[in-house]
Motif scaffolding. Structure first.
Motif, PDB file in Angstrom:
ATOM      1  N   PHE A  59      16.355  50.154   5.199  1.00 26.48           N
ATOM      2  CA  PHE A  59      16.853  51.379   4.580  1.00 26.48           C
ATOM      3  C   PHE A  59      17.557  51.142   3.250  1.00 26.48           C
ATOM      4  CE2 PHE A  59      16.603  52.324   9.132  1.00 26.48           C
ATOM      5  CZ  PHE A  59      15.752  53.414   9.075  1.00 26.48           C
ATOM      6  N   GLY A  60      18.148  49.977   3.072  1.00 25.94           N
ATOM      7  CA  GLY A  60      18.887  49.700   1.846  1.00 25.94           C
ATOM      8  C   GLY A  60      18.100  48.929   0.811  1.00 25.94           C
ATOM      9  N   ASP A  61      16.899  48.483   1.181  1.00 20.09           N
ATOM     10  CA  ASP A  61      16.049  47.688   0.297  1.00 20.09           C
ATOM     11  C   ASP A  61      16.799  46.478  -0.265  1.00 20.09           C
ATOM     12  OD1 ASP A  61      13.597  47.056  -0.856  1.00 20.09           O
ATOM     13  OD2 ASP A  61      14.085  48.097  -2.721  1.00 20.09           O
ATOM     14  N   ARG A  62      17.633  45.894   0.574  1.00 20.85           N
ATOM     15  CA  ARG A  62      18.344  44.665   0.186  1.00 20.85           C
ATOM     16  C   ARG A  62      17.484  43.500   0.632  1.00 20.85           C
ATOM     17  NH1 ARG A  62      22.963  47.501   2.902  1.00 20.85           N
ATOM     18  NH2 ARG A  62      23.682  48.910   1.294  1.00 20.85           N
ATOM     19  N   ARG A  63      17.073  42.678  -0.308  1.00 17.32           N
ATOM     20  CA  ARG A  63      16.107  41.620   0.006  1.00 17.32           C
ATOM     21  C   ARG A  63      16.653  40.221  -0.244  1.00 17.32           C
ATOM     22  NH1 ARG A  63      10.632  43.978  -1.079  1.00 17.32           N
ATOM     23  NH2 ARG A  63       9.856  42.026  -0.289  1.00 17.32           N
ATOM     24  N   TYR A  64      17.862  40.116  -0.777  1.00 21.98           N
ATOM     25  CA  TYR A  64      18.454  38.823  -1.106  1.00 21.98           C
ATOM     26  C   TYR A  64      19.769  38.662  -0.357  1.00 21.98           C
ATOM     27  CZ  TYR A  64      15.084  38.921  -4.887  1.00 21.98           C
ATOM     28  OH  TYR A  64      13.922  38.989  -5.603  1.00 21.98           O
ATOM     29  N   PHE A  65      20.112  37.410  -0.073  1.00 22.96           N
ATOM     30  CA  PHE A  65      21.314  37.084   0.700  1.00 22.96           C
ATOM     31  C   PHE A  65      22.544  37.796   0.146  1.00 22.96           C
ATOM     32  CE2 PHE A  65      25.023  34.639   1.816  1.00 22.96           C
ATOM     33  CZ  PHE A  65      24.809  34.282   3.133  1.00 22.96           C
ATOM     34  N   ARG A  66      22.807  37.653  -1.143  1.00 13.46           N
ATOM     35  CA  ARG A  66      24.021  38.231  -1.739  1.00 13.46           C
ATOM     36  C   ARG A  66      24.028  39.754  -1.636  1.00 13.46           C
ATOM     37  NH1 ARG A  66      26.859  34.326  -1.044  1.00 13.46           N
ATOM     38  NH2 ARG A  66      26.590  32.478  -2.273  1.00 13.46           N
ATOM     39  N   GLU A  67      22.865  40.392  -1.810  1.00 11.38           N
ATOM     40  CA  GLU A  67      22.776  41.846  -1.655  1.00 11.38           C
ATOM     41  C   GLU A  67      23.116  42.256  -0.222  1.00 11.38           C
ATOM     42  OE1 GLU A  67      19.152  43.071  -4.712  1.00 11.38           O
ATOM     43  OE2 GLU A  67      18.682  42.651  -2.618  1.00 11.38           O
ATOM     44  N   LEU A  68      22.598  41.508   0.725  1.00  8.84           N
ATOM     45  CA  LEU A  68      22.853  41.816   2.132  1.00  8.84           C
ATOM     46  C   LEU A  68      24.333  41.649   2.466  1.00  8.84           C
ATOM     47  CD1 LEU A  68      19.671  40.142   3.572  1.00  8.84           C
ATOM     48  CD2 LEU A  68      20.294  42.546   3.907  1.00  8.84           C
ATOM     49  N   GLN A  69      24.934  40.590   1.963  1.00  8.92           N
ATOM     50  CA  GLN A  69      26.339  40.363   2.270  1.00  8.92           C
ATOM     51  C   GLN A  69      27.233  41.379   1.563  1.00  8.92           C
ATOM     52  OE1 GLN A  69      28.166  36.598   1.244  1.00  8.92           O
ATOM     53  NE2 GLN A  69      29.498  36.777   3.017  1.00  8.92           N
ATOM     54  N   ALA A  70      27.003  41.606   0.283  1.00  5.69           N
ATOM     55  CA  ALA A  70      27.836  42.536  -0.478  1.00  5.69           C
ATOM     56  C   ALA A  70      27.687  43.974   0.018  1.00  5.69           C
ATOM     57  CB  ALA A  70      27.490  42.451  -1.962  1.00  5.69           C
ATOM     58  N   GLY A  71      26.503  44.335   0.473  1.00  6.26           N
ATOM     59  CA  GLY A  71      26.254  45.703   0.906  1.00  6.26           C
ATOM     60  C   GLY A  71      26.526  45.973   2.369  1.00  6.26           C
ATOM     61  N   SER A  72      27.002  44.986   3.096  1.00  3.94           N
ATOM     62  CA  SER A  72      27.242  45.158   4.529  1.00  3.94           C
ATOM     63  C   SER A  72      28.464  46.041   4.772  1.00  3.94           C
ATOM     64  CB  SER A  72      27.447  43.789   5.196  1.00  3.94           C
ATOM     65  OG  SER A  72      27.866  43.962   6.533  1.00  3.94           O
ATOM     66  N   MET A  73      28.235  47.228   5.310  1.00  2.00           N
ATOM     67  CA  MET A  73      29.345  48.133   5.644  1.00  2.00           C
ATOM     68  C   MET A  73      30.216  47.535   6.737  1.00  2.00           C
ATOM     69  SD  MET A  73      27.497  51.844   5.687  1.00  2.00           S
ATOM     70  CE  MET A  73      25.971  51.268   6.440  1.00  2.00           C
ATOM     71  N   GLU A  74      29.619  46.698   7.559  1.00  3.41           N
ATOM     72  CA  GLU A  74      30.335  46.116   8.691  1.00  3.41           C
ATOM     73  C   GLU A  74      31.019  44.794   8.345  1.00  3.41           C
ATOM     74  OE1 GLU A  74      27.371  48.985   9.895  1.00  3.41           O
ATOM     75  OE2 GLU A  74      27.094  47.134   8.783  1.00  3.41           O
ATOM     76  N   GLY A  75      30.814  44.285   7.132  1.00  7.34           N
ATOM     77  CA  GLY A  75      31.498  43.084   6.679  1.00  7.34           C
ATOM     78  C   GLY A  75      31.014  41.794   7.316  1.00  7.34           C
ATOM     79  N   ILE A  76      29.716  41.559   7.299  1.00  7.42           N
ATOM     80  CA  ILE A  76      29.163  40.347   7.900  1.00  7.42           C
ATOM     81  C   ILE A  76      29.618  39.100   7.140  1.00  7.42           C
ATOM     82  CG2 ILE A  76      26.988  40.433   6.593  1.00  7.42           C
ATOM     83  CD1 ILE A  76      25.577  39.478   9.214  1.00  7.42           C
ATOM     84  N   ALA A  77      30.017  38.085   7.867  1.00  6.54           N
ATOM     85  CA  ALA A  77      30.434  36.816   7.266  1.00  6.54           C
ATOM     86  C   ALA A  77      29.194  36.059   6.792  1.00  6.54           C
ATOM     87  CB  ALA A  77      31.199  35.981   8.289  1.00  6.54           C
ATOM     88  N   SER A  78      29.347  35.247   5.760  1.00 11.22           N
ATOM     89  CA  SER A  78      28.199  34.550   5.172  1.00 11.22           C
ATOM     90  C   SER A  78      27.527  33.602   6.163  1.00 11.22           C
ATOM     91  CB  SER A  78      28.606  33.804   3.901  1.00 11.22           C
ATOM     92  OG  SER A  78      29.576  32.823   4.195  1.00 11.22           O
ATOM     93  N   ASN A  79      28.295  32.921   7.006  1.00 13.16           N
ATOM     94  CA  ASN A  79      27.675  32.003   7.967  1.00 13.16           C
ATOM     95  C   ASN A  79      26.879  32.767   9.029  1.00 13.16           C
ATOM     96  OD1 ASN A  79      30.214  32.939   9.020  1.00 13.16           O
ATOM     97  ND2 ASN A  79      30.208  31.266  10.498  1.00 13.16           N
ATOM     98  N   ILE A  80      27.364  33.928   9.429  1.00  8.88           N
ATOM     99  CA  ILE A  80      26.644  34.754  10.407  1.00  8.88           C
ATOM    100  C   ILE A  80      25.364  35.304   9.769  1.00  8.88           C
ATOM    101  CG2 ILE A  80      26.732  36.842  11.837  1.00  8.88           C
ATOM    102  CD1 ILE A  80      28.573  34.598  12.835  1.00  8.88           C
ATOM    103  N   LEU A  81      25.462  35.781   8.541  1.00  9.77           N
ATOM    104  CA  LEU A  81      24.288  36.300   7.845  1.00  9.77           C
ATOM    105  C   LEU A  81      23.230  35.215   7.689  1.00  9.77           C
ATOM    106  CD1 LEU A  81      22.712  38.458   6.326  1.00  9.77           C
ATOM    107  CD2 LEU A  81      24.068  37.891   4.286  1.00  9.77           C
ATOM    108  N   ALA A  82      23.636  34.028   7.273  1.00 10.68           N
ATOM    109  CA  ALA A  82      22.681  32.923   7.114  1.00 10.68           C
ATOM    110  C   ALA A  82      21.993  32.617   8.443  1.00 10.68           C
ATOM    111  CB  ALA A  82      23.390  31.680   6.581  1.00 10.68           C
TER     112      ALA A  82
END
Length: 165
Positions: free
Chosen positions: A34-57
């Motif tokens: 839905f957000g068309d976020r395709r890169y790690f930094r976009e996903l982390q910066a746009g996370s409304m829930e505040g996902i940590a970088s290690n969890i996202l990776a």
């Protein structure tokens, strides 16, 4: 769960939950769909829930291993782009149904519920149109293009709801 891991049972619901049933995987997929976020930094910066970088990776790695995402090969210093696979695209009706359930049974904010409302109102026809759009964007599949796109309509409603809040 890696592709080689043995499932706990042969139950189809268990099989699905083992792939995307943890706390973050569906949210990562949601943000790509839905957000068309395709890169790690976009996903982390746009996370409304505040996902940590290690969890996202970790979740991105798991989603690639399970066949729901592909990761573009990159050279050192380049950003890797993630794309949905066909099985991930086919989760659109699941997202729509989860959103409908959440609208009826959980507290939600006005601005964040409008996309779920539109998906619920549009039903399977809109879901199919959106899946076709995602296939064009992520898989390069040729199909008739709708104007405006489903994502544009969903985002338009979202931003209008934010302005009215």
């Amino acid at each position: 769960m890696s592709a080689e891991a043995e499932p706990r049972s042969g139950c189809p619901i268990n099989a699905a939950i083992e792939v995307f049933g943890d706390r973050w995987s569906l949210l990562v997929l949601r943000d790509i769909v839905f957000g068309d976020r395709r890169y790690f930094r976009e996903l982390q910066a746009g996370s409304m829930e505040g996902i940590a970088s290690n969890i996202l990776a970790d979740r991105l790695k798991r989603l690639v291993e399970s066949g729901l995402l592909t990761r573009e090969d990159t050279r050192p210093g380049q950003r890797a782009r993630y794309s949905l696979t066909e099985p991930a695209i086919q989760l659109v009706p699941v997202f729509a149904q989860l959103g409908s359930w959440g609208l009826r049974h959980r507290p939600t904010s006005h601005s964040l519920r409008v996309r779920a409302e539109l998906l619920e109102e549009g039903g399977p026809e809109l879901w199919q149109e959106f899946m076709d759009e995602l296939r064009r964007e992520h898989l390069g599949v040729e199909s008739a293009k709708s104007a405006p796109s489903v994502r544009e309509r969903l985002n338009e409603a979202y931003f209008a709801a934010i302005k009215s809040s």
